[in-house]
Design a protein around this motif. Structure first.
Motif, PDB file in Angstrom:
ATOM      1  N   LEU A 149     -36.790  -7.758  54.819  1.00 24.07           N
ATOM      2  CA  LEU A 149     -37.937  -8.643  54.975  1.00 24.07           C
ATOM      3  C   LEU A 149     -39.056  -8.133  54.082  1.00 24.07           C
ATOM      4  CD1 LEU A 149     -39.419 -10.999  56.345  1.00 24.07           C
ATOM      5  CD2 LEU A 149     -40.140  -9.400  58.138  1.00 24.07           C
ATOM      6  N   GLY A 150     -39.458  -8.948  53.116  1.00 22.22           N
ATOM      7  CA  GLY A 150     -40.591  -8.621  52.256  1.00 22.22           C
ATOM      8  C   GLY A 150     -41.788  -9.468  52.634  1.00 22.22           C
ATOM      9  N   VAL A 151     -42.944  -8.830  52.775  1.00 20.01           N
ATOM     10  CA  VAL A 151     -44.168  -9.503  53.190  1.00 20.01           C
ATOM     11  C   VAL A 151     -45.184  -9.452  52.051  1.00 20.01           C
ATOM     12  CG1 VAL A 151     -46.115  -9.453  54.788  1.00 20.01           C
ATOM     13  CG2 VAL A 151     -43.794  -8.974  55.623  1.00 20.01           C
ATOM     14  N   CYS A 152     -45.635 -10.604  51.573  1.00 20.62           N
ATOM     15  CA  CYS A 152     -46.636 -10.730  50.518  1.00 20.62           C
ATOM     16  C   CYS A 152     -46.225  -9.921  49.291  1.00 20.62           C
ATOM     17  CB  CYS A 152     -48.023 -10.368  51.039  1.00 20.62           C
ATOM     18  SG  CYS A 152     -49.361 -10.945  49.946  1.00 20.62           S
ATOM     19  N   LEU A 153     -46.808  -8.753  49.042  1.00 17.22           N
ATOM     20  CA  LEU A 153     -46.361  -7.948  47.920  1.00 17.22           C
ATOM     21  C   LEU A 153     -44.870  -7.651  48.025  1.00 17.22           C
ATOM     22  CD1 LEU A 153     -46.812  -6.203  45.381  1.00 17.22           C
ATOM     23  CD2 LEU A 153     -47.466  -4.325  46.914  1.00 17.22           C
ATOM     24  N   GLY A 154     -44.377  -7.393  49.233  1.00 12.26           N
ATOM     25  CA  GLY A 154     -42.951  -7.128  49.414  1.00 12.26           C
ATOM     26  C   GLY A 154     -42.099  -8.304  48.978  1.00 12.26           C
ATOM     27  N   HIS A 155     -42.540  -9.496  49.283  1.00 18.99           N
ATOM     28  CA  HIS A 155     -41.896 -10.735  48.844  1.00 18.99           C
ATOM     29  C   HIS A 155     -41.909 -10.820  47.320  1.00 18.99           C
ATOM     30  CE1 HIS A 155     -41.843 -15.224  48.346  1.00 18.99           C
ATOM     31  NE2 HIS A 155     -43.007 -15.086  47.748  1.00 18.99           N
ATOM     32  N   ARG A 193     -28.933 -11.952  54.287  1.00 20.00           N
ATOM     33  CA  ARG A 193     -29.864 -11.513  55.343  1.00 20.00           C
ATOM     34  C   ARG A 193     -31.153 -10.949  54.743  1.00 20.00           C
ATOM     35  NH1 ARG A 193     -26.405  -7.739  59.309  1.00 20.00           N
ATOM     36  NH2 ARG A 193     -25.568  -6.968  57.326  1.00 20.00           N
ATOM     37  N   ALA A 194     -31.624 -11.580  53.688  1.00 16.84           N
ATOM     38  CA  ALA A 194     -32.815 -11.066  52.997  1.00 16.84           C
ATOM     39  C   ALA A 194     -33.827 -12.175  52.781  1.00 16.84           C
ATOM     40  CB  ALA A 194     -32.412 -10.447  51.661  1.00 16.84           C
ATOM     41  N   TRP A 195     -35.064 -11.910  53.200  1.00 15.76           N
ATOM     42  CA  TRP A 195     -36.133 -12.905  53.131  1.00 15.76           C
ATOM     43  C   TRP A 195     -37.405 -12.313  52.530  1.00 15.76           C
ATOM     44  CZ3 TRP A 195     -32.828 -12.340  57.229  1.00 15.76           C
ATOM     45  CH2 TRP A 195     -32.122 -13.487  57.651  1.00 15.76           C
ATOM     46  N   GLY A 196     -38.206 -13.189  51.971  1.00 15.35           N
ATOM     47  CA  GLY A 196     -39.550 -12.842  51.553  1.00 15.35           C
ATOM     48  C   GLY A 196     -40.506 -13.925  52.005  1.00 15.35           C
ATOM     49  N   VAL A 197     -41.658 -13.515  52.520  1.00 15.87           N
ATOM     50  CA  VAL A 197     -42.685 -14.473  52.937  1.00 15.87           C
ATOM     51  C   VAL A 197     -43.990 -14.123  52.234  1.00 15.87           C
ATOM     52  CG1 VAL A 197     -41.623 -15.049  55.150  1.00 15.87           C
ATOM     53  CG2 VAL A 197     -43.217 -13.122  55.032  1.00 15.87           C
ATOM     54  N   GLN A 198     -44.631 -15.123  51.630  1.00 12.83           N
ATOM     55  CA  GLN A 198     -45.890 -14.897  50.935  1.00 12.83           C
ATOM     56  C   GLN A 198     -47.033 -14.664  51.924  1.00 12.83           C
ATOM     57  OE1 GLN A 198     -46.692 -14.690  47.311  1.00 12.83           O
ATOM     58  NE2 GLN A 198     -48.144 -13.668  48.664  1.00 12.83           N
ATOM     59  N   PHE A 199     -46.848 -15.098  53.156  1.00 13.40           N
ATOM     60  CA  PHE A 199     -47.881 -14.938  54.184  1.00 13.40           C
ATOM     61  C   PHE A 199     -47.698 -13.626  54.939  1.00 13.40           C
ATOM     62  CE2 PHE A 199     -44.429 -17.636  55.733  1.00 13.40           C
ATOM     63  CZ  PHE A 199     -44.064 -17.043  56.923  1.00 13.40           C
ATOM     64  N   HIS A 200     -48.578 -13.395  55.905  1.00 11.04           N
ATOM     65  CA  HIS A 200     -48.632 -12.130  56.640  1.00 11.04           C
ATOM     66  C   HIS A 200     -48.388 -12.354  58.136  1.00 11.04           C
ATOM     67  CE1 HIS A 200     -50.201  -9.447  53.446  1.00 11.04           C
ATOM     68  NE2 HIS A 200     -50.782 -10.543  52.992  1.00 11.04           N
TER      69      HIS A 200
END
Length: 234
Positions: free
Chosen positions: A88-94, A173-180
């Motif tokens: 799971l990537g969040v913002c920068l992680g995404h 099973r890998a996601w990225g979200v631009q939000f927090h």
């Protein structure tokens, strides 16, 4: 006990609510602070972790020269996605995941996205195991950069009002979200104050008030995402 490896990039961008929810579920959280010189492993194998979470930060996804731990973080994401491990990537992680997998990230030509923006699911997102049923939910945004070119093979699960990706699925099973989904009003306030050491503007106070008013709606929306991500762990 399930264990997550968490890459945190700066002190003001913690796990916050995600950490609260996962700790309550009995998950062990191994937080690695690249900004403090802690080494980021290049792969999950051997780390004892069942999944990977990469948090947000003020730096850019291509700023490896100034922030050298971003390079092994990208390698870690790339290896985890290819092995089908939960990510799971969040913002920068995404954004880091997108760059690591062949996409392109840069300044959003339409400008900054800040405050509450509803999640606008695509048809793929409506059937996604992580985001299904969460369309229309408020989500905290605080970003200048976006994914400009989606990595090959990735699916767009949600879009921002300007059409840029708001959420992506990179693999099994890998996601990225631009939000927090992790960000509380208190964390959001810290970000505003960091940018405005001389005091918040009226516009800052207005957007902060909207995030504070959305506290319960935000928690109701994103606690299920935290729970669903755990179901992807082996």
């Amino acid at each position: 006990m399930a264990r997550l490896l968490v890459v945190q990039h700066e002190p003001d961008a913690p796990l916050a609510w995600l950490g609260e929810w996962w700790a309550a579920a009995g998950v062990e959280l191994d937080v690695v602070r690249g900004d403090l010189g802690q080494p980021v492993p290049s792969r999950l194998a051997g780390s004892g972790a069942d999944g990977l979470v990469v948090l947000g930060g003020a730096m850019g996804a291509n700023d490896d020269a100034e922030h050298p731990w971003l390079t092994p973080t990208k390698e870690l994401v790339r290896d985890s996605v290819r092995r089908g491990l939960p990510v799971l990537g969040v913002c920068l992680g995404h954004q880091l995941a997108s760059v690591a997998l062949g996409g392109r990230v840069g300044r959003n030509p339409t400008g900054r996205t800040i405050g509450l923006v509803p999640v606008a699911l695509t048809p793929e997102g409506q059937g996604d195991p992580l985001l299904a049923g969460l369309g229309g939910s408020p989500a905290v945004h605080f970003n200048d950069d976006v994914v400009l070119d989606v990595p090959p093979g990735a699916s767009v699960l949600a879009r921002l009002p300007d059409g840029r990706p708001q959420a992506l699925r990179f693999g099994l099973r890998a996601w990225g979200v631009q939000f927090h989904p992790e960000t509380s009003p208190e964390v959001f306030a810290d970000w505003l104050r960091w940018e405005r050491p001389d005091g918040l503007t009226d516009a800052d106070r207005e957007v902060l008030a909207s995030v504070e008013a959305g506290r319960e709606a935000l928690r109701a929306a994103w606690a299920p995402l935290a729970e669903r991500f755990l179901t992807q762990l082996p």
